[in-house]
Design an enzyme around this catalytic site. Sequence first.
Site, PDB file in Angstrom:
ATOM      1  CE1 TYR A  79      -3.251  -2.799   0.030  1.00  0.00           C
ATOM      2  CE2 TYR A  79      -3.699  -2.378   2.339  1.00  0.00           C
ATOM      3  CZ  TYR A  79      -3.944  -3.089   1.179  1.00  0.00           C
ATOM      4  OH  TYR A  79      -4.898  -4.076   1.174  1.00  0.00           O
ATOM      5  CB  ALA A 110     -19.190  -2.490  -4.877  1.00  0.00           C
ATOM      6  N   GLY A 123     -16.908   1.902  -3.775  1.00  0.00           N
ATOM      7  CA  GLY A 123     -17.655   3.154  -3.722  1.00  0.00           C
ATOM      8  C   GLY A 123     -18.951   3.136  -4.507  1.00  0.00           C
ATOM      9  CG  LEU A 124     -21.649   0.503  -7.788  1.00  0.00           C
ATOM     10  CD1 LEU A 124     -21.561   1.394  -9.024  1.00  0.00           C
ATOM     11  CD2 LEU A 124     -21.793  -0.952  -8.202  1.00  0.00           C
ATOM     12  CG  LEU A 125     -22.636  -1.172  -3.201  1.00  0.00           C
ATOM     13  CD1 LEU A 125     -22.541  -2.381  -2.287  1.00  0.00           C
ATOM     14  CD2 LEU A 125     -23.821  -1.312  -4.153  1.00  0.00           C
ATOM     15  CB  SER A 161     -14.173  -3.950  -2.028  1.00  0.00           C
ATOM     16  OG  SER A 161     -14.704  -3.062  -2.999  1.00  0.00           O
TER      17      SER A 161
END
Length: 369
Positions: free
Chosen positions: A59, A216, A218-220, A213
Amino acid sequence: MSMNYYTLGNSGLRVSRLALGTMTFGTEWGWGADRETARAMFDAYVEAGGNFFDTADLYTGGTAETWLGEFVAERGLRDKAVIATKFTMNTEPGNPNAGGNGRKNIMRAVDASLKRLGTDHIDLYLMHVWDRLTPAEEVLRTLDDLVRAGKVRHIGLSDVPAWYAGRAQAIAELRGYEPVSALQLEYSLAERSIEHEFAPFASRHGAGMMVWSPLASGLLSGKYRPAQAGNAGRLDGFRNTTHPGFQKFSERNWAIVTELEKVASELDRSMAQVALNWVAAQPGVATVILGATKLAQLQDNLRALDFSIPAELRKRLDSVSLAPAPFPHSFFGPEIQVRVAGGVVTGDKPSGYSLPVLIEGEAVSISSN
């Protein structure tokens, strides 16, 4: 909010149900949080009662581990903090032994992580991803040696096939090695593949699932829409990527986003909170890793377990996100299993056979006053 703690897998390690992910600590990858923001998120998480921190040597080129170690030391939290980090990824182009899961790289990687973290031990050390080459026997023996040497307390696996996880746990049991206490895997309303094999494995064989995740990518969270123009977030930057973890824009997922928004509105909660709550309550899940780039995002996420999703609303989320079971799992549903059982109700144990252990209440006084 109040943070509860549960043991990780079959270990005695107590971890909070929400973990703080540090992949966003640093801006070396073109996105993420600067030091001031990362420190503010760390403080907010600690003050909320969180004790579980997830990082990796990969990271942000080592910045994430370094900052985490410094933040923990500055507040004197090493005994309280549960630090998980990972090895596998190669950070030295041209040197095949500077990556992978062989003994040579694990020994190199653990010392480098200990130095960056500024500590003499790692609470949970995980293989980051299956390299398709190294025998599980070599990985488990090496990790067991690190536990015996005191450099590592517990071990885990991330992003591996289910058969590999099963073989690794069997090797540990048969040879008396340190067992696998955690499986770190992607899981969300948009990605439910692990339910078929990993969730049963986690429940039955003592490896608690650490979810990455859960939104997802940030999709959700609610900031993306099908016909959206402009850049709403970092997922937009990966629209054309070949990375399988960022392939989130699909008709199925847009349907999930739509239903999630409706459920969140009915609960008067943010979409992110509902998505996190849903995944945290799924079978086999030990902890959910929060990954934020802004303090406000983390503060919202930390309230995700302050409510319960009613059964009828959870059923709606289950339904819209359900994908057909792949073979051979399509043979394990009631349609065929009822024939196996001769048409009578059959189960493993009756309800209440195994009661959960939950320690709560007031501590006994040891003072005579």
